[in-house]
Design a protein around this motif. Structure first.
Motif, PDB file in Angstrom:
ATOM      1  N   SER A 115       0.894  -1.164   0.000  1.00 42.47           N
ATOM      2  CA  SER A 115       0.000   0.000   0.000  1.00 42.47           C
ATOM      3  C   SER A 115       0.920   1.198   0.000  1.00 42.47           C
ATOM      4  CB  SER A 115      -0.848   0.036   1.274  1.00 42.47           C
ATOM      5  OG  SER A 115      -0.053   0.312   2.417  1.00 42.47           O
ATOM      6  N   SER A 116       0.364   2.346  -0.195  1.00 41.44           N
ATOM      7  CA  SER A 116       1.182   3.530   0.038  1.00 41.44           C
ATOM      8  C   SER A 116       1.103   3.839   1.533  1.00 41.44           C
ATOM      9  CB  SER A 116       0.718   4.696  -0.833  1.00 41.44           C
ATOM     10  OG  SER A 116      -0.340   5.389  -0.220  1.00 41.44           O
ATOM     11  N   ALA A 117       1.829   4.834   1.989  1.00 45.49           N
ATOM     12  CA  ALA A 117       1.886   5.134   3.428  1.00 45.49           C
ATOM     13  C   ALA A 117       0.533   5.578   3.980  1.00 45.49           C
ATOM     14  CB  ALA A 117       2.923   6.222   3.683  1.00 45.49           C
ATOM     15  N   GLU A 122       7.485  17.306   7.706  1.00 41.78           N
ATOM     16  CA  GLU A 122       6.297  17.792   6.971  1.00 41.78           C
ATOM     17  C   GLU A 122       6.724  18.155   5.547  1.00 41.78           C
ATOM     18  OE1 GLU A 122       3.486  18.463   5.597  1.00 41.78           O
ATOM     19  OE2 GLU A 122       2.311  17.994   7.354  1.00 41.78           O
ATOM     20  N   THR A 123       6.354  17.307   4.602  1.00 43.82           N
ATOM     21  CA  THR A 123       6.829  17.447   3.233  1.00 43.82           C
ATOM     22  C   THR A 123       6.220  18.669   2.525  1.00 43.82           C
ATOM     23  OG1 THR A 123       6.850  15.043   3.284  1.00 43.82           O
ATOM     24  CG2 THR A 123       7.318  16.051   1.181  1.00 43.82           C
ATOM     25  N   SER A 124       5.092  19.150   3.001  1.00 44.81           N
ATOM     26  CA  SER A 124       4.480  20.319   2.362  1.00 44.81           C
ATOM     27  C   SER A 124       5.231  21.610   2.696  1.00 44.81           C
ATOM     28  CB  SER A 124       3.014  20.447   2.780  1.00 44.81           C
ATOM     29  OG  SER A 124       2.900  20.629   4.167  1.00 44.81           O
ATOM     30  N   GLN A 137       8.761   5.475  -1.970  1.00 43.49           N
ATOM     31  CA  GLN A 137       9.139   6.382  -3.061  1.00 43.49           C
ATOM     32  C   GLN A 137       9.795   7.663  -2.558  1.00 43.49           C
ATOM     33  OE1 GLN A 137       6.087   5.987  -1.977  1.00 43.49           O
ATOM     34  NE2 GLN A 137       4.798   7.788  -2.204  1.00 43.49           N
ATOM     35  N   LYS A 138      10.044   7.746  -1.256  1.00 44.71           N
ATOM     36  CA  LYS A 138      10.727   8.921  -0.721  1.00 44.71           C
ATOM     37  C   LYS A 138      12.195   8.530  -0.484  1.00 44.71           C
ATOM     38  CE  LYS A 138       6.664  11.097  -0.659  1.00 44.71           C
ATOM     39  NZ  LYS A 138       5.734  11.699   0.267  1.00 44.71           N
ATOM     40  N   ALA A 139      12.664   8.510   0.750  1.00 41.84           N
ATOM     41  CA  ALA A 139      14.112   8.347   0.938  1.00 41.84           C
ATOM     42  C   ALA A 139      14.637   6.941   0.630  1.00 41.84           C
ATOM     43  CB  ALA A 139      14.506   8.777   2.346  1.00 41.84           C
TER      44      ALA A 139
HETATM   45  C1  LIG Z   1       4.263  11.580   0.603  1.00 42.59           C
HETATM   46  C2  LIG Z   1       3.766  11.691   1.989  1.00 42.59           C
HETATM   47  C3  LIG Z   1       2.599  11.021   2.433  1.00 42.59           C
HETATM   48  C4  LIG Z   1       1.725  10.235   1.503  1.00 42.59           C
HETATM   49  O1  LIG Z   1       2.357   9.083   1.091  1.00 42.59           O
HETATM   50  P1  LIG Z   1       1.625   8.123   0.047  1.00 42.59           P
HETATM   51  O2  LIG Z   1       2.705   7.180  -0.314  1.00 42.59           O
HETATM   52  O3  LIG Z   1       1.160   8.986  -1.088  1.00 42.59           O
HETATM   53  O4  LIG Z   1       0.484   7.492   0.747  1.00 42.59           O
HETATM   54  C5  LIG Z   1       2.258  11.117   3.754  1.00 42.59           C
HETATM   55  N1  LIG Z   1       2.983  11.839   4.622  1.00 42.59           N
HETATM   56  C6  LIG Z   1       4.089  12.499   4.247  1.00 42.59           C
HETATM   57  C7  LIG Z   1       4.845  13.278   5.265  1.00 42.59           C
HETATM   58  C8  LIG Z   1       4.512  12.442   2.920  1.00 42.59           C
HETATM   59  O5  LIG Z   1       5.624  13.088   2.552  1.00 42.59           O
END
Ligand SMILES: *Cc1c(COP(=O)(O)O)cnc(C)c1O
Length: 362
Positions: free
Chosen positions: A64-66, A141-143, A194-196
């Motif tokens: 799943s995704s996160a 916080e990625t945003s 898909q992040k680090a």
């Molecule tokens: C990318 C991200 C998510 C969402 O992750 P998904 O793989 O799209 O479910 C949640 N929290 C943070 C901090 C993120 O950077």
């Protein structure tokens, strides 16, 4: 039409650039997920992840995704009549609070302005004013490109509120920033790959404490796909509850071995160096969106003080160099822009990208 032979180089904060050797891991022959070879792959992968996050507790592999684990943490570990303290400092932490509410739980939000950190004393004050089953934190916080002082928060929680569960979204932190899971006393921590981890999207890693697992045994209506009790039963046999994305596990295995070989401390250090480099550049050419002390080592959010047209700049760099960086997130679009420096991105990659942005804004 996308040119598959020459895909764009990604500096957006997820998905990030995936190296060819990692990509190859997803193209290996598949295995039966109830067979011996799979169990070996699974067991070995979990064993390495335990080392990377300094834990002897439960490590689960989730196809799943996160975001699935946002929901899982709530549905497994918070009773129907219990309350969650959701700390909110940006789009992802806000969304997690919404998800907790959509699971029918009572949610009390601790909000700060975007770009500001959540501090231990803020949480302490909230917890003193009510009865809470759990607190949700976003490590990075990625945003907004902000790293919360989660180690300080954890020290406070252990000392003052040891019975409140701690859930940590470490999606853009895991591997790049330290996670001493057992020492921190965290209960559910997770990331998508898909992040680090620098793997294509579609998979997540979750760490779950023994006490969170115990708690889940008392919570009704947990559903099936994200049920920690069922996950734990399968994990005893080095399996997953349902057919997993085995190609992803091969990639997680490959990357985990690489991080262990390099030494995870060196992986953190490399991210710190990349963060410092981009912060220095941002400070000279623009301004950091967050206070430097809280600015993230996995991505930098830059305040667009020169009022450049961000969308046009991104487009120009893409057209000339086939490379993409990120606009600001949501309401921060154009007001800020974001450069990811996590996973297998290198300092040389960043020098190249920042040079191209320099050319564009000159
Ligand atoms: C990318 C991200 C998510 C969402 O992750 P998904 O793989 O799209 O479910 C949640 N929290 C943070 C901090 C993120 O950077």
């Amino acid at each position: 039409m996308l040119d598959w032979k020459n895909p764009p180089r990604l500096f957006i904060p997820g998905p990030v650039k995936v190296n060819e050797d990692v990509l190859q891991q997803l193209a290996r022959p598949t295995l039966g997920h109830r067979g011996k070879e799979y169990a070996q792959l699974h067991g070995e992968t979990v064993g390495m992840l335990k080392k990377l996050f300094f834990t002897e507790q439960n490590v689960f592999l989730s196809t799943s995704s996160a975001s699935g684990i946002w929901e899982a943490a709530i549905r497994n570990c918070v009773g129907p009549d219990e309350t969650v303290l959701a700390t909110c400092c940006g789009a992802f932490s806000d969304k997690w609070a919404d998800v907790a509410e959509s699971c029918g739980r009572k949610v009390n939000r601790l909000k700060v302005d975007w770009g500001k950190p959540i501090l231990p004393e803020m949480i302490e004050e909230k917890l003193a004013g009510g009865s809470y089953a759990a607190v949700t934190l976003v490590y990075n916080e990625t945003s907004t490109g902000l790293t919360n002082p989660v180690y300080d928060i954890s020290r406070m929680m252990k000392e003052k509120y040891p019975d409140v569960l701690v859930f940590v979204d470490a999606v853009s932190a895991m591997v790049a920033l330290p996670i001493h899971f057992d020492d921190l006393g965290w209960d559910v921590v997770f990331a998508s790959v898909q992040k680090a981890f620098a793997i294509p999207p579609g998979f997540a890693v979750a760490l779950v404490s023994n006490r969170a697992l115990e708690k889940s045994r008392t919570v009704p209506d947990k559903g099936y796909y994200f049920n920690f009790e069922l996950w734990a039963k399968a994990a005893e046999k080095s399996q997953t509850l349902v057919t997993p994305s085995i190609p992803h596990i091969m990639a997680v295995n490959y990357q985990s071995r690489k991080f262990l070989d390099l030494g995870i401390e060196n992986v953190w250090k490399r991210h710190e160096q990349m963060g410092e480099f981009v912060r220095d550049w941002a400070g000279q050419k623009f301004e950091l969106f967050c206070e430097r002390k809280y600015a993230s080592n996995t991505l930098t959010t830059i305040r667009n003080t020169r009022r450049v047209n961000v969308a046009e700049t991104i487009k120009a760099v893409q057209q000339k160099h086939n490379t993409v960086f990120g606009n600001g997130y949501g309401k921060l679009k154009e007001e800020t822009f974001r450069i990811a420096h996590m996973g297998d991105i290198t300092l040389d990659d960043l020098k190249e990208l920042l040079g191209w942005i320099d050319e564009q804004i000159a």
